[in-house]
Design an enzyme around this catalytic site. Structure first.
Site, PDB file in Angstrom:
ATOM      1  N   PHE A  65       5.726   0.860  -5.684  1.00  0.00           N
ATOM      2  CA  PHE A  65       6.250   0.208  -4.481  1.00  0.00           C
ATOM      3  C   PHE A  65       5.238   0.143  -3.337  1.00  0.00           C
ATOM      4  O   PHE A  65       5.623   0.037  -2.173  1.00  0.00           O
ATOM      5  CB  PHE A  65       7.534   0.897  -3.999  1.00  0.00           C
ATOM      6  CG  PHE A  65       8.564   1.087  -5.065  1.00  0.00           C
ATOM      7  CD1 PHE A  65       9.143  -0.009  -5.684  1.00  0.00           C
ATOM      8  CD2 PHE A  65       8.953   2.354  -5.470  1.00  0.00           C
ATOM      9  CE1 PHE A  65      10.094   0.150  -6.685  1.00  0.00           C
ATOM     10  CE2 PHE A  65       9.895   2.525  -6.472  1.00  0.00           C
ATOM     11  CZ  PHE A  65      10.462   1.425  -7.072  1.00  0.00           C
ATOM     12  N   ARG A 103       0.322  -8.555   8.466  1.00  0.00           N
ATOM     13  CA  ARG A 103       1.396  -9.259   7.755  1.00  0.00           C
ATOM     14  C   ARG A 103       2.699  -9.214   8.558  1.00  0.00           C
ATOM     15  O   ARG A 103       3.483 -10.167   8.525  1.00  0.00           O
ATOM     16  CB  ARG A 103       1.595  -8.694   6.357  1.00  0.00           C
ATOM     17  CG  ARG A 103       2.603  -9.491   5.525  1.00  0.00           C
ATOM     18  CD  ARG A 103       2.627  -9.071   4.072  1.00  0.00           C
ATOM     19  NE  ARG A 103       1.603  -9.688   3.267  1.00  0.00           N
ATOM     20  CZ  ARG A 103       1.752 -10.813   2.578  1.00  0.00           C
ATOM     21  NH1 ARG A 103       2.903 -11.485   2.634  1.00  0.00           N
ATOM     22  NH2 ARG A 103       0.772 -11.292   1.854  1.00  0.00           N
ATOM     23  N   GLU A 131       8.275  -8.767  -3.753  1.00  0.00           N
ATOM     24  CA  GLU A 131       8.600  -8.312  -2.403  1.00  0.00           C
ATOM     25  C   GLU A 131       9.675  -9.124  -1.681  1.00  0.00           C
ATOM     26  O   GLU A 131      10.484  -8.541  -0.939  1.00  0.00           O
ATOM     27  CB  GLU A 131       7.324  -8.316  -1.552  1.00  0.00           C
ATOM     28  CG  GLU A 131       6.318  -7.270  -1.983  1.00  0.00           C
ATOM     29  CD  GLU A 131       4.992  -7.431  -1.265  1.00  0.00           C
ATOM     30  OE1 GLU A 131       4.664  -6.565  -0.445  1.00  0.00           O
ATOM     31  OE2 GLU A 131       4.286  -8.428  -1.526  1.00  0.00           O
TER      32      GLU A 131
END
Length: 784
Positions: free
Chosen positions: A228, A310, A722
């Site tokens: 993850f 991001r 994601e």
């Protein structure tokens, strides 16, 4: 183009359910294996005054006790910025920082050795929370900015405006397999079995700490038991430590963390505090947004600036904002360095935008879904992002129309309103939230991948590529791609472990781009092999027929047969053609390479085209909240997802459902609690509450759209890893909608992430009694 064999299970499913899957702790055939142990700092910030390791070194069964002085190469494991020592030198900067390494014959001996180490610390002032770091202006790097239009002027002219602050908590990765590494020495060569999403970076850092060139280190990743993002950079640490101990002892060394140690010492999802101001008109159309994103980086840079970037690039989510300013700041604190996590800053960035939409709707007395629709990116206009990229192939309206119908949104809204009017202590909430998620690494040079494909004489195929398998089904999709491109049955294909000696210079398996990039690299290798075989087969057909009528461009690979499309009677079984190619001295091995086209981003100007494309999705969630206890349950969730032409709907559905539930955990139950000294208080599964089966929606409906191929991607597909995570906001805001119903949506509840029972009760209390929910929550924590 051959159809992909799509309805197949995960390639390791049978091994998983029968216990045959091999992880690092299952590798038991290594002789003379030593147990590695890390000695951690107990202080968040302290000077190392003195230490004595002599007694520990003399203990029977101890093979090595290492300090930073024993590192033959560089004492640094920072992946981007070199601000992360492999072993502490003269100070420690977080609880859990590595100070010494021990190699012993057994775990018990290693533990006993640790108790014999004497070390004196001088505690120093520590910053253990984000508000303090902000107040002290303890930046870890210069701020970043993205801006379009004239935000200040537009805010002044807006008919309505709102200001606020959103507090967003972190999240533990809670992969099933904790961090682990095994290093096996062989003369001047070291083979590292790593639980890493980034084998090449692991190879580089291991080589650097050992003082060796990269060709002396081989890193192999068969699979991980979950990652993850938590093993994109931080898996490197354990590989380096195991390698140092192996180098010193000349024996294999394995390090594997106990769950509590893993939670206490590793980085998490970045907590954020986001200040915002928005301007909008009477219809809820937004004219300007001003964001200041503050992120808790932890003690070292790690990937914090890329994650912050991001978050900034996803600050507007699915909405066109003509005037927008996003300032991003990352702060240093004396906590483990926070790191990559599914969504990589995107969830934090989107959360503030969804909060704004929700607040606008409540201010204007409108349904938030109406506000969302009015602000969606347009098709032919209103389609330029704040960073200057055009939103092409916009599927927002297609997804919206589908989910409004399939979820029966507006009828259910009426039912929810009636329920709330009839019930005083139970309230229901309903929310629709969208996702527009950019696919590519924003660090442009990482958008490349390699592959190696062997065809053996019996017609079986071995594929190696640079991506890593962590349960997400990447290897399964690669098998499907290889089979489809080669025109053979999937049983012929095997994907080998990811190994730096087979495919070098790989990028991390991250940014949801594993299938996109590695699939294209495999296709490139297969295309080379097909061209070679086609040339041999055409010559063979012509030799048999006695005339030159077959040409290699007409040779088709399909259903385990190779034939001439102009004369289908000219055909060979695949394995027969392979044998002929071998006898004709044709190479049946090829490398493949791919780089994502036309992606770029200028960090100085905040402009560019950082993404190859966008993935679109929406969710509608309905919840019921007990306002006396703060308990909630998810009654129903509808999800509609645009995945282009899905390569494997079974795996993609699993990714959508799993990511959504993981996001629900972040938004509702996963509350990380630290004391003032920087100790993580809930560091085990009995106190840290990840979602359980009772947190899954009672009615869970997932629709993957058909007939919308994605251009210029492998098999016309889209990434899935994601984007589904952020659909959790539908649950988070449905809870807020239920709380708001306490005052018939006339007041704005104070709300944060995660919306724990405590936060819910404080929000209800603030609505009824006018008490600041955040202050009430703080007071309750202090009393506890």
């Amino acid at each position: 183009m051959n159809k992909v064999q799509s309805q197949i299970p995960h390639e390791s499913a049978q091994h998983h359910v029968t216990g045959q899957s091999v992880y690092i702790n299952d590798i038991d055939h290594v002789a003379n294996l030593l147990h590695g142990r890390i000695v951690y700092s107990p202080h968040a910030h302290a000077r190392i005054v003195s230490y004595d390791i002599s007694k520990a070194r003399k203990l029977k069964g101890v093979k090595a006790v290492l300090t930073y002085k024993d590192i033959p190469g560089h004492n640094n494991i920072g992946p981007v910025v070199h601000d992360e020592p492999c072993l502490a030198v003269d100070k420690v900067e977080f609880i859990g920082q590595a100070v010494f390494l021990i190699a012993a014959e057994t775990e018990d001996v290693a533990r006993a050795a640790e108790k014999l180490i004497s070390i004196q610390y001088e505690p120093l002032e520590a910053i253990t929370d984000l508000p303090t770091a902000i107040r002290k202006k303890n930046l870890i790097a210069p701020p970043r900015k993205i801006e379009t239009g004239n935000t200040t002027q537009a805010l002044k002219k807006a008919p309505h405006s709102l200001k606020g602050t959103l507090v967003i908590g972190g999240q533990e990765h809670w992969y099933l397999e904790t961090h682990a590494a095994l290093c096996v020495p062989d003369e001047d060569h070291y083979k590292v079995y790593a639980s890493s999403q980034n084998p090449t970076e692991t190879q580089i850092l291991v080589a650097e700490v050992l003082g060796l060139p990269s060709n002396c280190v081989e890193v192999e990743v068969k699979r991980m038991g979950g990652a993850f993002g938590g093993k994109e950079t931080q898996g490197n640490h354990y590989a380096c430590w195991a390698a140092l101990l192996s180098c010193k002892t000349g024996q294999p060394v394995r390090i594997s963390l106990f769950r509590d140690d893993d939670q206490k010492t590793t980085g998490k999802r970045h907590p954020f505090i986001i200040d915002y101001e928005v301007g909008f008109d009477d219809k809820g159309v937004i004219s300007a947004v001003d964001f200041v994103q503050n992120a808790n980086a932890g003690y070292a840079t790690d990937l914090s600036m890329a994650i912050l970037e991001r978050a900034m690039l996803h600050a507007e989510n699915a909405y066109y904002i003509p005037n927008m300013r996003i300032i991003g700041r990352a702060y240093k604190t004396n906590l483990p360095s926070n790191t990559a996590y599914r969504g990589f800053g995107g969830p934090q960035g989107m959360a503030a935008m969804e909060t704004i939409i929700d607040r606008i709707a409540r201010t204007l007395g409108k349904d938030a879904t109406e506000i969302r629709f009015r602000n969606f990116y347009g098709i032919s206009d209103r389609n330029i992002t704040p960073y200057g990229q055009m939103v092409e192939n916009n599927r927002l309206f297609t997804v919206y129309d589908k989910i409004i119908r399939s979820s029966d949104y507006y009828n259910r809204r009426e039912v929810v309103n009636k329920f709330n009017a009839a019930h005083k202590y139970a309230k229901r909430g309903l929310a629709l939230t969208p996702v527009k998620f950019g696919i590519s690494f924003t660090t442009s040079f990482l958008n490349q991948a390699g592959a190696l494909v062997h065809i053996y004489k019996d017609g079986s195929v071995l594929v190696s590529h640079g991506g890593t398998e962590m349960g997400q089904g990447l290897h399964t999709k690669i098998m499907q791609i290889a089979a489809a491109e080669l025109g053979v049955s999937i049983h012929r294909i095997k994907v080998g472990p990811t190994n730096t000696s087979k495919v070098p210079n790989t990028s991390p398996t991250a940014a949801s781009s594993g299938t996109d990039m590695n699939g294209m690299a495999v296709k490139n290798a297969v295309d080379k092999l097909k061209e070679r075989i086609a040339e041999v087969v055409a010559a063979h057909f012509n030799e048999k027929a006695g005339k030159n009528s077959s040409r290699k461009e007409n040779i088709i690979f399909e259903n385990d047969v190779i034939y001439d499309s102009t004369n289908k009677k000219r055909c060979l079984a695949f394995e027969e053609a392979v044998t002929i190619a071998y006898l004709k001295q044709t190479s049946l091995s090829a490398t493949g390479y791919y780089r994502t086209p036309d992606v770029n981003f200028n960090r100085e100007t905040g402009k560019g085209k950082p993404f190859h494309y966008y993935t679109f999705a929406m969710a509608v969630a309905e919840v019921e909240v007990d306002i006396l206890t703060g308990h909630h349950k998810i009654l129903r969730t509808d999800i509609v997802f645009d995945l282009g032409d899905s390569i494997n709907k079974l795996i993609d559905r699993g990714q959508i459902e799993g990511a959504f539930i993981q996001g629900v955990g972040w938004c509702t139950t996963e509350d990380m609690k630290y004391d003032k000294n920087g100790n993580l208080l809930n560091h085990s599964p009995d106190t840290y509450k990840i979602p359980t089966i009772s947190d899954i929606p009672e009615d869970f409906r997932v629709t993957i759209l058909d007939g919308i191929p994605n251009p210029n991607t492998i098999r016309r597909s889209k990434a899935v890893g994601e984007p589904p995570f952020m659909l959790c906001f539908s649950v988070w805001l449905a809870i807020k909608d239920a709380i708001s119903a306490v005052t018939n949506h006339k007041k704005e509840p104070a709300f944060s992430i995660p919306a724990t029972n405590e936060v819910i009760l404080s929000a209800v209390d603030s609505l009824i009694n006018g008490i600041d929910s955040h202050k009430a929550t703080k007071t309750q924590r202090e009393k506890k």
